[in-house]
Structures are given as structure tokens and as C-alpha cells.
Design a protein around this motif. Structure first.
Motif, PDB file in Angstrom:
ATOM      1  N   LEU A 126       0.845  -1.188   0.000  1.00 16.32           N
ATOM      2  CA  LEU A 126       0.000   0.000   0.000  1.00 16.32           C
ATOM      3  C   LEU A 126       0.885   1.243   0.000  1.00 16.32           C
ATOM      4  CD1 LEU A 126      -2.797  -0.841   2.613  1.00 16.32           C
ATOM      5  CD2 LEU A 126      -2.593  -1.531   0.212  1.00 16.32           C
ATOM      6  N   ILE A 127       0.778   2.039  -1.044  1.00 20.96           N
ATOM      7  CA  ILE A 127       1.551   3.274  -1.170  1.00 20.96           C
ATOM      8  C   ILE A 127       0.601   4.451  -1.019  1.00 20.96           C
ATOM      9  CG2 ILE A 127       3.037   4.661  -2.666  1.00 20.96           C
ATOM     10  CD1 ILE A 127       3.897   2.083  -4.058  1.00 20.96           C
ATOM     11  N   ASN A 128       0.866   5.315  -0.034  1.00 18.59           N
ATOM     12  CA  ASN A 128       0.021   6.509   0.136  1.00 18.59           C
ATOM     13  C   ASN A 128       0.750   7.721  -0.426  1.00 18.59           C
ATOM     14  OD1 ASN A 128       1.127   8.170   2.804  1.00 18.59           O
ATOM     15  ND2 ASN A 128       1.565   5.977   2.929  1.00 18.59           N
ATOM     16  N   ASN A 129       0.031   8.518  -1.214  1.00 24.15           N
ATOM     17  CA  ASN A 129       0.645   9.658  -1.897  1.00 24.15           C
ATOM     18  C   ASN A 129      -0.195  10.915  -1.751  1.00 24.15           C
ATOM     19  OD1 ASN A 129       2.540  10.917  -3.988  1.00 24.15           O
ATOM     20  ND2 ASN A 129       0.540  11.165  -4.983  1.00 24.15           N
ATOM     21  N   TYR A 130       0.490  12.015  -1.448  1.00 19.73           N
ATOM     22  CA  TYR A 130      -0.148  13.330  -1.514  1.00 19.73           C
ATOM     23  C   TYR A 130       0.897  14.351  -1.954  1.00 19.73           C
ATOM     24  CZ  TYR A 130      -2.414  17.709  -0.325  1.00 19.73           C
ATOM     25  OH  TYR A 130      -2.949  18.974  -0.386  1.00 19.73           O
ATOM     26  N   ASN A 131       0.741  14.824  -3.160  1.00 24.43           N
ATOM     27  CA  ASN A 131       1.619  15.860  -3.730  1.00 24.43           C
ATOM     28  C   ASN A 131       3.098  15.465  -3.762  1.00 24.43           C
ATOM     29  OD1 ASN A 131      -0.523  17.522  -4.281  1.00 24.43           O
ATOM     30  ND2 ASN A 131      -0.167  18.932  -2.568  1.00 24.43           N
ATOM     31  N   TYR A 132       3.356  14.186  -3.987  1.00 23.10           N
ATOM     32  CA  TYR A 132       4.733  13.712  -4.127  1.00 23.10           C
ATOM     33  C   TYR A 132       4.989  13.213  -5.552  1.00 23.10           C
ATOM     34  CZ  TYR A 132       6.073  13.987   0.821  1.00 23.10           C
ATOM     35  OH  TYR A 132       6.429  14.434   2.085  1.00 23.10           O
ATOM     36  N   VAL A 146      -1.865   2.001  -4.971  1.00 19.44           N
ATOM     37  CA  VAL A 146      -1.449   3.380  -4.728  1.00 19.44           C
ATOM     38  C   VAL A 146      -2.692   4.217  -4.466  1.00 19.44           C
ATOM     39  CG1 VAL A 146      -0.127   5.346  -5.572  1.00 19.44           C
ATOM     40  CG2 VAL A 146       0.440   3.035  -6.372  1.00 19.44           C
ATOM     41  N   VAL A 147      -2.733   4.850  -3.301  1.00 16.00           N
ATOM     42  CA  VAL A 147      -3.865   5.716  -2.962  1.00 16.00           C
ATOM     43  C   VAL A 147      -3.389   7.157  -3.039  1.00 16.00           C
ATOM     44  CG1 VAL A 147      -5.596   6.326  -1.247  1.00 16.00           C
ATOM     45  CG2 VAL A 147      -4.809   3.949  -1.432  1.00 16.00           C
ATOM     46  N   ASP A 148      -3.957   7.906  -3.982  1.00 12.40           N
ATOM     47  CA  ASP A 148      -3.624   9.328  -4.116  1.00 12.40           C
ATOM     48  C   ASP A 148      -4.680  10.142  -3.378  1.00 12.40           C
ATOM     49  OD1 ASP A 148      -2.016  11.522  -5.510  1.00 12.40           O
ATOM     50  OD2 ASP A 148      -4.089  12.021  -6.006  1.00 12.40           O
ATOM     51  N   ASP A 149      -4.223  10.917  -2.396  1.00 12.81           N
ATOM     52  CA  ASP A 149      -5.131  11.630  -1.502  1.00 12.81           C
ATOM     53  C   ASP A 149      -5.501  13.007  -2.063  1.00 12.81           C
ATOM     54  OD1 ASP A 149      -6.644  11.949   0.817  1.00 12.81           O
ATOM     55  OD2 ASP A 149      -4.972  12.799   1.949  1.00 12.81           O
ATOM     56  N   ALA A 150      -6.081  12.990  -3.277  1.00 10.30           N
ATOM     57  CA  ALA A 150      -6.526  14.224  -3.942  1.00 10.30           C
ATOM     58  C   ALA A 150      -5.377  15.217  -4.091  1.00 10.30           C
ATOM     59  CB  ALA A 150      -7.705  14.850  -3.204  1.00 10.30           C
ATOM     60  N   SER A 151      -4.265  14.762  -4.653  1.00 10.94           N
ATOM     61  CA  SER A 151      -3.101  15.631  -4.852  1.00 10.94           C
ATOM     62  C   SER A 151      -3.446  16.800  -5.761  1.00 10.94           C
ATOM     63  CB  SER A 151      -1.953  14.827  -5.476  1.00 10.94           C
ATOM     64  OG  SER A 151      -1.463  13.861  -4.579  1.00 10.94           O
ATOM     65  N   ILE A 154      -5.824   4.373  -6.876  1.00 12.92           N
ATOM     66  CA  ILE A 154      -7.083   4.910  -6.367  1.00 12.92           C
ATOM     67  C   ILE A 154      -6.930   6.422  -6.229  1.00 12.92           C
ATOM     68  CG2 ILE A 154      -8.717   4.910  -4.443  1.00 12.92           C
ATOM     69  CD1 ILE A 154      -7.763   2.058  -3.790  1.00 12.92           C
ATOM     70  N   PHE A 155      -7.800   7.157  -6.905  1.00 11.83           N
ATOM     71  CA  PHE A 155      -7.724   8.616  -6.865  1.00 11.83           C
ATOM     72  C   PHE A 155      -8.888   9.152  -6.024  1.00 11.83           C
ATOM     73  CE2 PHE A 155      -5.674   7.273 -10.790  1.00 11.83           C
ATOM     74  CZ  PHE A 155      -4.478   7.964 -10.741  1.00 11.83           C
ATOM     75  N   LYS A 156      -8.578   9.619  -4.840  1.00  8.03           N
ATOM     76  CA  LYS A 156      -9.614  10.153  -3.960  1.00  8.03           C
ATOM     77  C   LYS A 156     -10.028  11.541  -4.434  1.00  8.03           C
ATOM     78  CE  LYS A 156      -9.020   9.753   0.369  1.00  8.03           C
ATOM     79  NZ  LYS A 156      -8.321  10.006   1.648  1.00  8.03           N
ATOM     80  N   GLU A 157     -11.294  11.863  -4.265  1.00  7.89           N
ATOM     81  CA  GLU A 157     -11.807  13.157  -4.700  1.00  7.89           C
ATOM     82  C   GLU A 157     -11.580  14.241  -3.660  1.00  7.89           C
ATOM     83  OE1 GLU A 157     -15.869  12.723  -5.787  1.00  7.89           O
ATOM     84  OE2 GLU A 157     -15.452  11.377  -7.477  1.00  7.89           O
ATOM     85  N   LYS A 158     -11.407  13.855  -2.409  1.00  9.32           N
ATOM     86  CA  LYS A 158     -11.236  14.821  -1.328  1.00  9.32           C
ATOM     87  C   LYS A 158     -10.003  14.471  -0.519  1.00  9.32           C
ATOM     88  CE  LYS A 158     -13.631  16.741   2.713  1.00  9.32           C
ATOM     89  NZ  LYS A 158     -14.851  16.658   3.569  1.00  9.32           N
ATOM     90  N   ASN A 159      -9.208  15.477  -0.192  1.00 16.53           N
ATOM     91  CA  ASN A 159      -8.031  15.254   0.632  1.00 16.53           C
ATOM     92  C   ASN A 159      -8.451  15.060   2.087  1.00 16.53           C
ATOM     93  OD1 ASN A 159      -5.857  16.989   2.485  1.00 16.53           O
ATOM     94  ND2 ASN A 159      -4.936  15.476   1.133  1.00 16.53           N
ATOM     95  N   GLN A 160      -8.117  13.890   2.651  1.00 18.62           N
ATOM     96  CA  GLN A 160      -8.524  13.579   4.021  1.00 18.62           C
ATOM     97  C   GLN A 160      -7.368  13.115   4.906  1.00 18.62           C
ATOM     98  OE1 GLN A 160     -11.572  10.792   2.537  1.00 18.62           O
ATOM     99  NE2 GLN A 160     -13.046  11.958   3.753  1.00 18.62           N
ATOM    100  N   GLY A 161      -6.160  13.041   4.345  1.00 27.66           N
ATOM    101  CA  GLY A 161      -5.014  12.708   5.171  1.00 27.66           C
ATOM    102  C   GLY A 161      -4.560  11.260   5.073  1.00 27.66           C
TER     103      GLY A 161
END
Length: 319
Positions: free
Chosen positions: A11-17, A40-45, A65-72
Motif C-alpha cells: 500500500l503506497i500513500n501519496n499526496y503531492n509527491y 497506490v492511494v492518491d489523496d486528492a493531490s 485509487i484517486f480520492k476526490e477529497k483530501n482527508q489525510g
């Protein structure tokens, strides 16, 4: 089919990287033993992460997985775990890297120590700072840590990218709904949660994870956290809330007669350190309500300490 094969999920978590995440995914893809799935879960980058991740969507065992809302970060852990199907879940931050032999070594460890529920390893720092971080020079069986986590709030683990946990353990505490509390440092949830639900923890001394140090690394860059003078105070209350949630979900309670149960838990560590004895002595003194058993438990603990000391099994705490 290999009956001994263990299905694995990364599981890879990504936000603005966007500048780092492709290296993280490549490191997971280029293992000497392949992951069954990489999620790969993208936290609404808000950077070009979506474009970078788009290059990997055609690879068979990669799911983005591209989340629509940034939740952390915790939200990303929740989302990734609910999608994962592996028997062992490996966690990787998008700015870190696995060495090619990491998965092979970890799986060999799990097969060799079938009682292992939670494994973390040493790591190498790279980027603006370099070095090797080892909790110890040798592999360690850290036993169970339910009581010392419940009573002392002890944190027995390491950074996100060094962690892997068996599915049956994670299922007991993920998903966690308190996502706003853990937008960052959600590895606290993994480390504390696994202890509370009864994971047997191990440490692997081989530094096969690369931990990137850069200006946006909030875990390493303590100056960012020091700006908020109340950070540790807030973390204390968030920890209590997390503990209450996991305790209620799993119908847990503080064991009776801590004089004995504390000693029993200590005995699950084959080669304890002096600090382990001090931790359980503190628990008996502070949390055992009966004065007689408080004294009796302390005597039993001291006798066991002498036994371990005489046997040569006491670990050097300075390592």
C-alpha cells in the motif's frame, strides 16, 4: 501452486509527491520476489501526481485509487486496506524506496517465524541527510505488548515504510474513522493498534528500506512540529481517543491482577532489556490496585530479572 506462498499487498500513500512517487512504485515493482498487488492511494493531490500515476495504470498488478477529497494519511490507509487482498500488508510512503531484496527478506522472516504478526526493519536515510538507523544490530523477538501499550502508551515500531502486518491483525482495527486526527503520523495508528489487538512483534536488523529526508518530511523535520507548541499534548488526547475506539471495537479491558499478567507478558520477550523490566515495574506500581499484589508482583518481577541476568539473556539496552 506453491502451498507455502503468502499473498502480499503493498500500500503506497501519496499526496503531492509527484516528484518521488514513481521511484516508490518502481522499487515495489522491482523486488526479487514480486508483490501480488501494489495499491497506490492518491489523496486528492494538487500537483501532477495523477499524470505520473497514469503511467502505471496499465501494469497488471498495480491499482491506483484517486480520492476526490483530501482527508489525510489515515484515510489513505483505510482506503488501501479495504481494497487489498493480501495476507500480509506492506506500507510504503510515496517519498521512500524499498531495496530490491526487501520483500524476499521479509517473507523469509515471516516463514521462519510463523508467529510473527507485525514486522519492522532498520532503514537507511538518504537525501539531505544520510545514515543507517538500527534499533538493534540483531533481529529481535519483541513479544506481545498489550499491557505496556494500554498502561504506558508505549510505541513499539518504526516509520511507515518499514512496517508490514498480517491481515488478521489489521482487520481488528482498520478502518479507523478518526481520519481528521491522523492526517499525518498515521503510522501511530498502525503501531499502537497492532499492539492493542495482540500482535506479536518482531524487528529485522537488515536495513532494506530507504527513508528519504527532505524539507517536506514532517516526521523527520521536528522543527515543523515544534512550531505547534501543543503538538505532543494534542497527540496525547488523539492517542486516548484512538485507544478508546480500538478497545471498544474489540471489547478489550485492562487485565486483572497486573502483578501476574505483566510478568506473563514480559516473559514473551526471549531476551528482554533492562528498560523492559522498568516498564513493567512501572505498570505494577501505578496500575495494580491491591497493595499486597503490588509488592508481590514487584518481588516476582525482580526475581525474574535476576534469573534472566544470571542466564545471560539480558539484552544490552545501549544497542
Amino acid at each position: 501452486m506453491d502451498k507455502d506462498k503468502i499473498k502480499t499487498s503493498c500500500l503506497i500513500n501519496n499526496y503531492n509527491y509527484a516528484e518521488f512517487v514513481s521511484e516508490a512504485i518502481d522499487s515495489a515493482l522491482n523486488q526479487t520476489v514480486k508483490f501480488d498487488e501494489i495499491i497506490v492511494v492518491d489523496d486528492a493531490s494538487t500537483d501532477n501526481s495523477a499524470e505520473v500515476l497514469g503511467r502505471f495504470t496499465q501494469i497488471e498488478n498495480v491499482k491506483c485509487i484517486f480520492k476526490e477529497k483530501n482527508q489525510g494519511q489515515l484515510s489513505s490507509f483505510n482506503e488501501g486496506f479495504l481494497t487489498a487482498t493480501g495476507e500480509i500488508i506492506f506500507f510504503l510512503d510515496a517519498d521512500d524506496i524499498y531495496e530490491p531484496q526487501y520483500l524476499e527478506n521479509a517473507l523469509n522472516f515471516y516463514k521462519r517465524r510463523s508467529e510473527c504478526d507485525f514486522l519492522f526493519c532498520a532503514y537507511k536515510k538518504f537525501g539531505t541527510e544520510e545514515g543507517i538507523f538500527q534499533a538493534d544490530a540483531v533481529d529481535l523477538d519483541l513479544g506481545y505488548s498489550v499491557i505496556r501499550t494500554l498502561c504506558n502508551g508505549e510505541w513499539i515500531g518504526s516509520i511507515t515504510s518499514t512496517l508490514s502486518i498480517r491481515r488478521e491483525i489489521i482487520t481488528k482495527f482498520l478502518p479507523i474513522p478518526k481520519t481528521e486526527d491522523w492526517r499525518v503520523r498515521a503510522d501511530d495508528c498502525l503501531v499502537w493498534g497492532a499492539s492493542l489487538v495482540g500482535a506479536k512483534k518482531f524487528y529485522m536488523s537488515n536495513p532494506l528500506v530507504m527513508y528519504r529526508i527532505h524539507q517536506n518530511n514532517q516526521y523527520h523535520n521536528k522543527k515543523i512540529l515544534d512550531i505547534d507548541k501543543n503538538y505532543e499534548y494534542k497527540r496525547f488526547w488523539k492517542r486516548n481517543s484512538l485507544f478508546n475506539y480500538i478497545i471498544q471495537t474489540n471489547n478489550l479491558s485492562l487485565p486483572l491482577l497486573l502483578a501476574f499478567t505483566s510478568l506473563d507478558e514480559l516473559k514473551t520477550i526471549p531476551c528482554p532489556k533492562l528498560q523492559d523490566f522498568i516498564s513493567y515495574l512501572k505498570i505494577i506500581f501505578l496500575f495494580e490496585p491491591n497493595f499486597y499484589w503490588k509488592i508481590k508482583g514487584s518481588v516476582l518481577l525482580f526475581n525474574y530479572f535476576l534469573k534472566i541476568l544470571m542466564s545471560g539473556k539480558l539484552k544490552n539496552s545501549s544497542q
